[in-house]
Design an enzyme around this catalytic site. Structure first.
Site, PDB file in Angstrom:
ATOM      1  N   SER A 174       0.841  -1.198   0.000  1.00  0.00           N
ATOM      2  CA  SER A 174       0.000   0.000   0.000  1.00  0.00           C
ATOM      3  C   SER A 174       0.872   1.242   0.000  1.00  0.00           C
ATOM      4  CB  SER A 174      -0.894   0.007   1.247  1.00  0.00           C
ATOM      5  OG  SER A 174      -1.515   1.258   1.419  1.00  0.00           O
ATOM      6  N   TYR A 187      -2.386   0.535  10.285  1.00  0.00           N
ATOM      7  CA  TYR A 187      -2.310  -0.060   8.947  1.00  0.00           C
ATOM      8  C   TYR A 187      -0.998   0.337   8.274  1.00  0.00           C
ATOM      9  CZ  TYR A 187      -3.606  -1.128   4.115  1.00  0.00           C
ATOM     10  OH  TYR A 187      -3.638  -1.628   2.831  1.00  0.00           O
TER      11      TYR A 187
END
Length: 293
Positions: A174, A187
């Site tokens: 990501s 995250y």
């Protein structure tokens, strides 16, 4: 006269590159490859966690929900996967003994030919919150799926690849693992952690036939799958798949970190506020929007 011509050519080149960059959905190295190297994936066994669409090879698809896996299998068999599609239910949080059994099953499929490509695509993310509001439960749940699971699965599968002298690990990461992500502290931390592990793993094992690629993504599933397999088949060590403004931020953080981090500091509080209001957390208005009175 020559100076004027050269200046005009440079300006035209700059405008063309800028326009291409604004419309890009991946980094320039990735987009330059254009097509999948079919010879690299034909008849290869590809195991995908967080299962997605097929890519023209022998597929093993894994996720927690077996019913969803059956649905995916029906969608891709024949059209996107010329061979049979094997279903292997998988929960990355159930520990090493469970994962070892899963690896043994995956290695036994397709006549025991073994896994050639391992796509780590599973991910866990809770609703956006501030870094100080993170709970221990959220921290553990995120790291179990995003870090501990992929690393354990890799440690268990890698010896089989080393014995064959070949293999690929592809990590669907990501932008949050490359740049600050206000509202996504845990995250982001998990993605930084997994990127660090797999980049190190590649450096340790690349001379033994094991390759690793990391893909930072934020586009449609179909386009992401297409670009990810292009990156893997060309052996790219890292590829960025995203639209603007995320792609621009990643370039800034990579090559002009002071500017990149300044930019993220500027929008941080606004992004958390947008998330709380279920607004667009990727909007350019976070940077240029009007201040509240």
């Amino acid at each position: 006269m020559l100076t004027l011509v050269l200046s005009s050519l440079f300006l035209s080149f700059f405008i063309a590159i800028s326009f291409k960059f604004l419309k890009a959905d991946g980094d320039f190295t990735l987009l330059s490859k254009k097509h999948v190297k079919r010879e690299e994936i034909e008849d290869k066994v590809i195991w995908i966690t967080g299962a997605s669409r097929g890519i023209g090879a022998k597929l093993i698809i894994s996720a927690r929900n077996e019913a969803e896996l059956q649905h995916v299998k029906k969608q891709i068999t024949g059209k996107h996967a010329p061979h049979d599609v094997m279903i292997l239910p998988l929960d990355l949080t159930l520990g090493e003994d469970y994962l070892r059994e899963a690896v043994e099953k995956a290695e036994s499929f397709f006549g025991g030919s073994g896994v050639d490509y391992m796509f780590h695509n599973a991910a866990f993310e809770r609703p956006k919150t501030t870094a100080l509001d993170v709970t221990e439960e959220s921290l553990k749940a995120t790291f179990d799926v995003n870090v501990m699971g992929p690393i354990s699965l890799t440690r268990l599968l890698a010896p089989y690849m080393l014995k064959r002298g070949r293999g690929h690990f592809v990590v669907m990461s990501s932008a949050a693992g490359k740049a600050p992500a206000p509202g996504q502290a845990v995250y982001s931390a998990s993605k930084f952690a997994v990127n660090g592990y797999f980049h190190t793993l590649r450096s340790e094992l690349c001379l033994k036939g094991i390759k690793k690629g990391s893909v930072e993504k934020r586009v449609s599933s179909e386009r992401c799958a297409e670009l990810a397999i292009i990156a893997a088949s060309h052996g790219l060590k890292e590829a960025w798949i995203s639209y603007q403004p995320v792609l621009a931020v990643m370039y800034l953080v990579q090559y002009m970190p002071t500017v990149g981090y300044w930019l993220m500091d500027k929008i941080g509080a606004k992004r958390i506020e947008a998330a709380a209001q279920k607004g667009n957390t990727y909007s350019m208005s976070l940077l240029f929007g009007k201040k509240k009175e």
